[in-house]
Write a protein that holds these residues in place. Sequence first.
Motif, mmCIF file in Angstrom:
data_model
loop_
_atom_site.group_PDB
_atom_site.id
_atom_site.type_symbol
_atom_site.label_atom_id
_atom_site.label_comp_id
_atom_site.label_asym_id
_atom_site.label_seq_id
_atom_site.Cartn_x
_atom_site.Cartn_y
_atom_site.Cartn_z
ATOM 1 N N ALA A 39 0.828 -1.206 0.000
ATOM 2 C CA ALA A 39 0.000 0.000 0.000
ATOM 3 C C ALA A 39 0.863 1.256 0.000
ATOM 4 O O ALA A 39 0.529 2.246 -0.666
ATOM 5 N N ARG A 40 1.960 1.241 0.741
ATOM 6 C CA ARG A 40 2.875 2.394 0.756
ATOM 7 C C ARG A 40 3.449 2.649 -0.631
ATOM 8 O O ARG A 40 3.519 3.779 -1.085
ATOM 9 N N VAL A 41 3.875 1.576 -1.282
ATOM 10 C CA VAL A 41 4.484 1.706 -2.611
ATOM 11 C C VAL A 41 3.450 2.144 -3.642
ATOM 12 O O VAL A 41 3.736 2.983 -4.498
ATOM 13 N N SER A 42 2.241 1.609 -3.556
ATOM 14 C CA SER A 42 1.223 1.915 -4.562
ATOM 15 C C SER A 42 0.394 3.149 -4.216
ATOM 16 O O SER A 42 -0.443 3.574 -5.015
ATOM 17 N N GLY A 43 0.591 3.712 -3.031
ATOM 18 C CA GLY A 43 -0.152 4.911 -2.648
ATOM 19 C C GLY A 43 -1.567 4.638 -2.175
ATOM 20 O O GLY A 43 -2.426 5.518 -2.233
ATOM 21 N N ASP A 44 -1.827 3.439 -1.688
ATOM 22 C CA ASP A 44 -3.168 3.055 -1.244
ATOM 23 C C ASP A 44 -3.322 3.064 0.278
ATOM 24 O O ASP A 44 -4.166 2.357 0.820
ATOM 25 N N THR A 45 -2.524 3.869 0.965
ATOM 26 C CA THR A 45 -2.691 3.962 2.418
ATOM 27 C C THR A 45 -3.840 4.918 2.733
ATOM 28 O O THR A 45 -4.140 5.828 1.973
ATOM 29 N N THR A 46 -4.491 4.666 3.855
ATOM 30 C CA THR A 46 -5.578 5.514 4.315
ATOM 31 C C THR A 46 -5.271 5.940 5.746
ATOM 32 O O THR A 46 -4.278 5.510 6.332
ATOM 33 N N ASP A 47 -6.125 6.756 6.320
ATOM 34 C CA ASP A 47 -5.950 7.160 7.712
ATOM 35 C C ASP A 47 -6.083 5.969 8.667
ATOM 36 O O ASP A 47 -5.497 5.958 9.742
ATOM 37 N N ASP A 48 -6.866 4.965 8.261
ATOM 38 C CA ASP A 48 -7.094 3.783 9.095
ATOM 39 C C ASP A 48 -6.123 2.643 8.806
ATOM 40 O O ASP A 48 -6.181 1.615 9.461
ATOM 41 N N GLY A 49 -5.276 2.772 7.809
ATOM 42 C CA GLY A 49 -4.352 1.692 7.457
ATOM 43 C C GLY A 49 -4.108 1.657 5.965
ATOM 44 O O GLY A 49 -3.445 2.510 5.421
ATOM 45 N N PHE A 50 -4.697 0.647 5.318
ATOM 46 C CA PHE A 50 -4.542 0.532 3.870
ATOM 47 C C PHE A 50 -5.770 -0.118 3.268
ATOM 48 O O PHE A 50 -6.528 -0.814 3.936
ATOM 49 N N LYS A 51 -5.947 0.132 1.971
ATOM 50 C CA LYS A 51 -7.049 -0.458 1.225
ATOM 51 C C LYS A 51 -6.527 -0.775 -0.165
ATOM 52 O O LYS A 51 -6.171 0.128 -0.914
ATOM 53 N N LEU A 52 -6.455 -2.061 -0.487
ATOM 54 C CA LEU A 52 -5.893 -2.488 -1.758
ATOM 55 C C LEU A 52 -6.987 -3.032 -2.662
ATOM 56 O O LEU A 52 -7.842 -3.793 -2.227
ATOM 57 N N ASN A 53 -6.928 -2.640 -3.915
ATOM 58 C CA ASN A 53 -7.850 -3.127 -4.949
ATOM 59 C C ASN A 53 -7.050 -3.422 -6.201
ATOM 60 O O ASN A 53 -6.037 -2.785 -6.465
ATOM 61 N N GLY A 54 -7.526 -4.368 -6.985
ATOM 62 C CA GLY A 54 -6.921 -4.634 -8.285
ATOM 63 C C GLY A 54 -5.531 -5.227 -8.196
ATOM 64 O O GLY A 54 -5.253 -6.140 -7.418
ATOM 65 N N MET A 55 -4.632 -4.683 -9.022
ATOM 66 C CA MET A 55 -3.277 -5.217 -9.132
ATOM 67 C C MET A 55 -2.497 -5.177 -7.806
ATOM 68 O O MET A 55 -1.819 -6.162 -7.489
#
Length: 87
Positions: A39-55
């Motif tokens: 998530a850090r590398v792909s920019g998918d971090t949120t205030d609560d942690g991370f949220k990953l979708n797709g690739m």
Amino acid sequence: MKDDISTPNSTRAIAHWRIILAAILDFLTAFFVIGYSVARVSGDTTDDGFKLNGMPALVMFALIVAYFWIGRKYLGGTLWQRLLKAR
């Protein structure tokens, strides 16, 4: 003839609770550490942690599988298997 338990060729039974606990802790550790890293590398971090979708989610699952495969095949066990002596 006397059986000697301390011989190097003898195998000790590993408690099932250690194996199960190691598997659960390994999956949780891998999920959160690898998931957050991806998530850090792909920019998918949120205030609560991370949220990953797709690739990024597929990459995370592939890395989790690789973690278990490499740990078991080449490193003599995963992190928690080695810590709990479950291998």
